[in-house]
Design a protein around this motif. Structure first.
Motif, PDB file in Angstrom:
ATOM      1  N   MET A   1      -1.916 -81.478   4.645  1.00 18.28           N
ATOM      2  CA  MET A   1      -0.641 -81.477   3.909  1.00 18.28           C
ATOM      3  C   MET A   1       0.509 -81.704   4.879  1.00 18.28           C
ATOM      4  O   MET A   1       0.571 -81.070   5.932  1.00 18.28           O
ATOM      5  CB  MET A   1      -0.466 -80.134   3.183  1.00 18.28           C
ATOM      6  N   THR A   2       1.402 -82.613   4.530  1.00 14.18           N
ATOM      7  CA  THR A   2       2.541 -82.907   5.394  1.00 14.18           C
ATOM      8  C   THR A   2       3.713 -82.026   4.997  1.00 14.18           C
ATOM      9  O   THR A   2       4.073 -81.948   3.817  1.00 14.18           O
ATOM     10  CB  THR A   2       2.958 -84.382   5.278  1.00 14.18           C
ATOM     11  N   HIS A   3       4.300 -81.372   6.004  1.00 17.49           N
ATOM     12  CA  HIS A   3       5.436 -80.492   5.764  1.00 17.49           C
ATOM     13  C   HIS A   3       6.734 -81.208   6.116  1.00 17.49           C
ATOM     14  O   HIS A   3       6.810 -81.895   7.122  1.00 17.49           O
ATOM     15  CB  HIS A   3       5.337 -79.220   6.616  1.00 17.49           C
ATOM     16  N   ASP A   4       7.721 -81.045   5.299  1.00 13.70           N
ATOM     17  CA  ASP A   4       9.082 -81.458   5.652  1.00 13.70           C
ATOM     18  C   ASP A   4       9.875 -80.262   6.166  1.00 13.70           C
ATOM     19  O   ASP A   4      10.762 -80.394   6.999  1.00 13.70           O
ATOM     20  CB  ASP A   4       9.795 -82.051   4.429  1.00 13.70           C
ATOM     21  N   THR A   5       9.554 -79.099   5.667  1.00 16.75           N
ATOM     22  CA  THR A   5      10.194 -77.858   6.105  1.00 16.75           C
ATOM     23  C   THR A   5       9.138 -76.771   6.227  1.00 16.75           C
ATOM     24  O   THR A   5       8.051 -76.880   5.632  1.00 16.75           O
ATOM     25  CB  THR A   5      11.284 -77.401   5.108  1.00 16.75           C
ATOM     26  N   TRP A   6       9.492 -75.722   6.990  1.00 19.43           N
ATOM     27  CA  TRP A   6       8.561 -74.619   7.212  1.00 19.43           C
ATOM     28  C   TRP A   6       9.291 -73.294   6.984  1.00 19.43           C
ATOM     29  O   TRP A   6      10.495 -73.176   7.245  1.00 19.43           O
ATOM     30  CB  TRP A   6       8.031 -74.645   8.647  1.00 19.43           C
ATOM     31  N   SER A   7       8.535 -72.321   6.538  1.00 22.49           N
ATOM     32  CA  SER A   7       9.097 -70.977   6.390  1.00 22.49           C
ATOM     33  C   SER A   7       9.156 -70.299   7.747  1.00 22.49           C
ATOM     34  O   SER A   7       8.515 -70.747   8.711  1.00 22.49           O
ATOM     35  CB  SER A   7       8.237 -70.147   5.440  1.00 22.49           C
ATOM     36  N   ILE A   8       9.879 -69.204   7.825  1.00 20.79           N
ATOM     37  CA  ILE A   8       9.991 -68.491   9.095  1.00 20.79           C
ATOM     38  C   ILE A   8       8.649 -67.911   9.517  1.00 20.79           C
ATOM     39  O   ILE A   8       8.325 -67.836  10.698  1.00 20.79           O
ATOM     40  CB  ILE A   8      11.084 -67.393   8.999  1.00 20.79           C
ATOM     41  N   GLY A   9       7.807 -67.540   8.498  1.00 21.39           N
ATOM     42  CA  GLY A   9       6.475 -67.034   8.812  1.00 21.39           C
ATOM     43  C   GLY A   9       5.578 -68.109   9.398  1.00 21.39           C
ATOM     44  O   GLY A   9       4.796 -67.856  10.318  1.00 21.39           O
ATOM     45  N   GLU A  10       5.691 -69.319   8.865  1.00 19.87           N
ATOM     46  CA  GLU A  10       4.892 -70.421   9.396  1.00 19.87           C
ATOM     47  C   GLU A  10       5.311 -70.776  10.821  1.00 19.87           C
ATOM     48  O   GLU A  10       4.467 -71.078  11.672  1.00 19.87           O
ATOM     49  CB  GLU A  10       5.046 -71.642   8.478  1.00 19.87           C
ATOM     50  N   LEU A  11       6.610 -70.721  11.094  1.00 17.93           N
ATOM     51  CA  LEU A  11       7.074 -70.958  12.475  1.00 17.93           C
ATOM     52  C   LEU A  11       6.553 -69.876  13.409  1.00 17.93           C
ATOM     53  O   LEU A  11       6.156 -70.164  14.548  1.00 17.93           O
ATOM     54  CB  LEU A  11       8.601 -70.992  12.522  1.00 17.93           C
ATOM     55  N   TYR A  24      16.455 -63.346  14.338  1.00 16.43           N
ATOM     56  CA  TYR A  24      17.612 -63.113  15.222  1.00 16.43           C
ATOM     57  C   TYR A  24      18.165 -64.445  15.729  1.00 16.43           C
ATOM     58  O   TYR A  24      19.382 -64.651  15.738  1.00 16.43           O
ATOM     59  CB  TYR A  24      17.198 -62.219  16.391  1.00 16.43           C
ATOM     60  N   TYR A  25      17.272 -65.351  16.120  1.00 20.33           N
ATOM     61  CA  TYR A  25      17.713 -66.671  16.567  1.00 20.33           C
ATOM     62  C   TYR A  25      18.463 -67.404  15.447  1.00 20.33           C
ATOM     63  O   TYR A  25      19.491 -68.042  15.674  1.00 20.33           O
ATOM     64  CB  TYR A  25      16.524 -67.528  17.005  1.00 20.33           C
ATOM     65  N   SER A  26      17.929 -67.269  14.250  1.00 19.83           N
ATOM     66  CA  SER A  26      18.551 -67.940  13.109  1.00 19.83           C
ATOM     67  C   SER A  26      19.923 -67.356  12.802  1.00 19.83           C
ATOM     68  O   SER A  26      20.901 -68.086  12.587  1.00 19.83           O
ATOM     69  CB  SER A  26      17.636 -67.816  11.893  1.00 19.83           C
ATOM     70  N   ASP A  27      20.005 -66.029  12.813  1.00 18.99           N
ATOM     71  CA  ASP A  27      21.285 -65.366  12.546  1.00 18.99           C
ATOM     72  C   ASP A  27      22.313 -65.681  13.628  1.00 18.99           C
ATOM     73  O   ASP A  27      23.523 -65.681  13.365  1.00 18.99           O
ATOM     74  CB  ASP A  27      21.097 -63.844  12.458  1.00 18.99           C
TER      75      ASP A  27
END
Length: 323
Positions: A1-11, A24-27
């Motif tokens: 499956m090709t992802h265009d976006t990922w959730s924070i859990g997947e990262l 924290y990095y995102s905030d």
């Protein structure tokens, strides 16, 4: 499956970085959100993977988050960051070397000397401030009649930067400079040469030539005597006084320089400490002054056909080499 976006859990699963850290990095703005899911959860684009790798690498170098933010937002390039961090590390290393040299100096001395050294060395533990203290002192004390470029050159010689890799002896010598400049009336001798200080570039060009020739002769261990260094020294003073380079003028100049402040014990002590603090990289001006004074006398003696005993003309004034 090709992802265009990922959730924070997947990262987090793909990078090994905890979700809490990524949040924290995102905030903090380090990890921009590409979109939101229908449930309002953050989704991250393909650039997030490389961004996380860069952040991790910089964090491994203990780079502060605020600095990393400047890099990833383009406010500062990675090259600029590396240069700034390297400079900070070098400053810290210098501070640590100074601390080591200070402690070794305090350790390697009799107990009765330790308190005296402690008082002296405590003056130069904040290196930028210590250097500024010397620099400000000499800009205040040296004659305003000096041309600006000459003033800057003299201050650079009299107020050297702290040694970057000091040993106990160089650290102690640098600290002793601060003791001398704080001594009342220490710099009274700076006013002795106001007439010379008012001279123009031509005078100082010849004086610089004489100094360079003298330094070269001293480096080679040559004894003082008639030659190019003395001739340049005499020429500078003769032009400044609108005189000719005659035996009579040389005799008069010798009388002046032999009794000048160049032989002031305080000044000799200061230049000796400068030489010690810089490991000889700055010319000891009192040694050069003595060498030129002796060479001037020997040139007069040679011109007059006087005998030179033991490699030195007998000075009837009895002043050459005093102090």
């Amino acid at each position: 499956m090709t992802h265009d976006t990922w959730s924070i859990g997947e990262l987090a699963d793909g990078t090994g970085v905890p979700v809490k850290t990524l949040r924290y990095y995102s905030d903090s703005g380090l990890l921009p959100v590409a979109s939101r899911s229908t449930g309002g959860h953050r989704r991250y684009g393909p650039e997030a993977w490389e961004r996380i790798r860069l952040i991790r690498r910089l964090r491994a170098l203990d780079t502060p988050i605020a600095t990393i933010t400047q890099v990833v937002t383009g406010e500062r390039t990675l090259g600029e960051l590396v240069s700034a961090e390297l400079e900070a590390v070098q400053e810290r290393l210098t501070e640590l070397r100074w601390r080591e040299a200070t402690l070794r100096s305090l350790d390697d001395c009799p107990s009765e000397e330790r308190l005296r050294r402690l008082e002296i060395l405590s003056r130069v533990q904040r290196l930028p401030e210590a250097h500024r203290t010397l620099t400000d002192h000499w800009y205040r004390e040296l004659s305003a009649a000096l041309p600006r470029r000459r003033l800057d050159i003299m201050v650079a010689m009299l107020a050297p930067a702290p040694p970057q890799d000091p040993v106990p002896a160089t650290a102690l010598a640098y600290a002793e400079l601060h003791v001398l400049v704080s001594t009342p009336a220490f710099t009274r001798w700076t006013q002795d040469h106001d007439e010379e200080m008012r001279q123009g570039p031509a005078f100082y060009a010849e004086i610089d030539e004489a100094a360079a020739l003298t330094a070269a002769a001293l480096a080679r261990g040559l004894p003082p005597g008639a030659g190019a260094a003395v001739d340049a020294f005499v020429s500078a003073h003769a032009r400044a006084r609108r005189e000719s380079d005659t035996p009579a003028f040389r005799a008069h100049l010798h009388e002046l320089v032999a009794r000048s402040s160049g032989f002031d014990p305080r000044l000799q002590r200061y230049w000796g400490l400068v030489a010690a603090a810089t490991s000889g990289r700055v010319l000891n001006m009192t040694v050069a002054h003595r060498w030129l004074t002796d060479g001037l006398w020997l040139s007069i003696a040679a011109a007059n056909g006087r005998a030179v005993g033991g490699g030195r003309a007998q000075d009837p004034a009895g002043v050459t080499g005093k102090a």
